[in-house]
Enzyme design. Structure first.
Site, PDB file in Angstrom:
ATOM      1  N   PRO A   1       0.994  -1.189  -0.090  1.00  0.00           N
ATOM      2  CA  PRO A   1       0.034   0.055   0.057  1.00  0.00           C
ATOM      3  C   PRO A   1       0.617   1.155  -0.117  1.00  0.00           C
ATOM      4  CG  PRO A   1      -0.148  -1.195   2.244  1.00  0.00           C
ATOM      5  CD  PRO A   1       1.194  -1.546   1.406  1.00  0.00           C
ATOM      6  N   GLU A   2       0.366   2.300  -0.678  1.00  0.00           N
ATOM      7  CA  GLU A   2       0.876   3.568  -0.828  1.00  0.00           C
ATOM      8  C   GLU A   2       0.092   4.553  -0.313  1.00  0.00           C
ATOM      9  OE1 GLU A   2       3.242   4.381  -4.622  1.00  0.00           O
ATOM     10  OE2 GLU A   2       3.022   2.486  -5.111  1.00  0.00           O
TER      11      GLU A   2
END
Length: 276
Positions: free
Chosen positions: A2-3
């Site tokens: 996840p960013e």
DNA sequence: AAAAGGACCTGGTGGC
DNA sequence: TGCCACCAGGTCCTTT
């Protein structure tokens, strides 16, 4: 995995369900993540309720009446909201059950993530205090980046992925924003003119906001807290498009490695040497 | 001081 | 079917 947009998607999903709900039970897996999960976490959380959920870079801050639960999802982490009676699945390292029918499940197969607790201001927490500016903050500007860059020889892709400079841009969005700004990812950061930084900064803000709106990018297993996939993968221009043609100019895209991370760009739209 | 490279993990995929 | 190499949304530590 996840960013910033994926973490923000999860933050919003959690906020809608677990805010102000009383914690009735806490199950902690003994295996270590990036750090061991604090032994007394259950004691700290029990009978409390989550007052606010904030995000700093890729970190989630679950603020209780007393103290803050700090969560990072590493490369493969996710948080789901499931009914309490739903059987525990593999790699669920933290389960928080509320007094209603719901439970929060932290799952992270690769265990690069982090679950920790602080009684202090989370901004003083080691991993968080060293973070740079939020990309969606008004103070994140071309001038800010340009100033930093003057004594940096690193290539631009590494620079925008450096959490001490600007936090939240990971490997997918780094390739995407550089394509949007027509900057070659291998270009040394100190050779890029201010004019190009203006285009880059607005591309970063625009793309992150759109990705949040679409619930993030699901390549493999990112979902929101209800298990729904994101939709930004349909908007990707270069990331993951190995040997495919540029949507803009039809040239074959180039795949390379920058500090051991896959990097995608168009040699024609993003020529090296000329940053515009 | 800054940059490169390896380490930390599991799981999925593609080649033979 | 199995085995192996390689790949993956991130960070941190050691070495140059």
């Amino acid at each position: 995995m996840p960013e910033l947009p994926e973490v923000e998607t999860i933050r919003r999903g959690l906020e809608a369900v677990v805010l102000k709900k009383t914690i009735a039970n806490v199950l902690v897996n003994k295996v270590s993540l990036r750090l061991p999960i604090p032994k007394d976490l259950a004691k700290k959380l029990l009978k409390q309720s989550i007052q606010r959920i904030e995000r700093r870079g890729k970190y989630l801050l679950l603020k209780l009446r007393v103290g803050t639960l700090i969560i990072h999802l590493g490369m493969s982490g996710n948080i789901w909201i499931k009914p309490k009676q739903h059987p525990k699945t593999k790699h669920e390292h933290l389960i928080i059950e509320f007094t209603n029918q719901w439970s929060l499940r932290y799952k992270d197969p690769r265990r690069f993530g982090l679950i920790d607790w602080t009684d202090q201001d989370p901004n003083k927490y080691q991993a968080i205090k060293s973070l740079g500016i939020e990309p969606l903050d008004k103070k994140f500007t071309a001038n800010y980046l340009y100033k930093i860059v003057q004594n940096k020889k690193t290539v631009i892709k590494q620079l925008i992925m450096d959490n001490k400079v600007v936090t939240g841009i990971g490997n997918i969005y780094a390739s995407e924003v550089l394509f949007a700004a027509k900057i070659n990812p291998l270009q040394p950061a100190n050779q890029i003119p201010l004019k190009s930084y203006k285009i880059l900064v607005s591309a970063i803000k625009r793309i992150l906001l759109l990705a949040i709106k679409l619930g993030g990018t699901t390549i493999k297993d990112h979902t929101d807290s209800y298990g729904e996939a994101g939709k930004f993968q349909n908007k990707l221009q270069v990331y993951g498009r190995k040997k495919q043609l540029c949507f803009r100019c039809n040239t074959e895209l180039i795949t390379t490695k920058i500090s051991q991370r896959s990097t995608f760009y168009c040699p024609r739209c993003q020529p090296n040497g000329s940053s515009h």
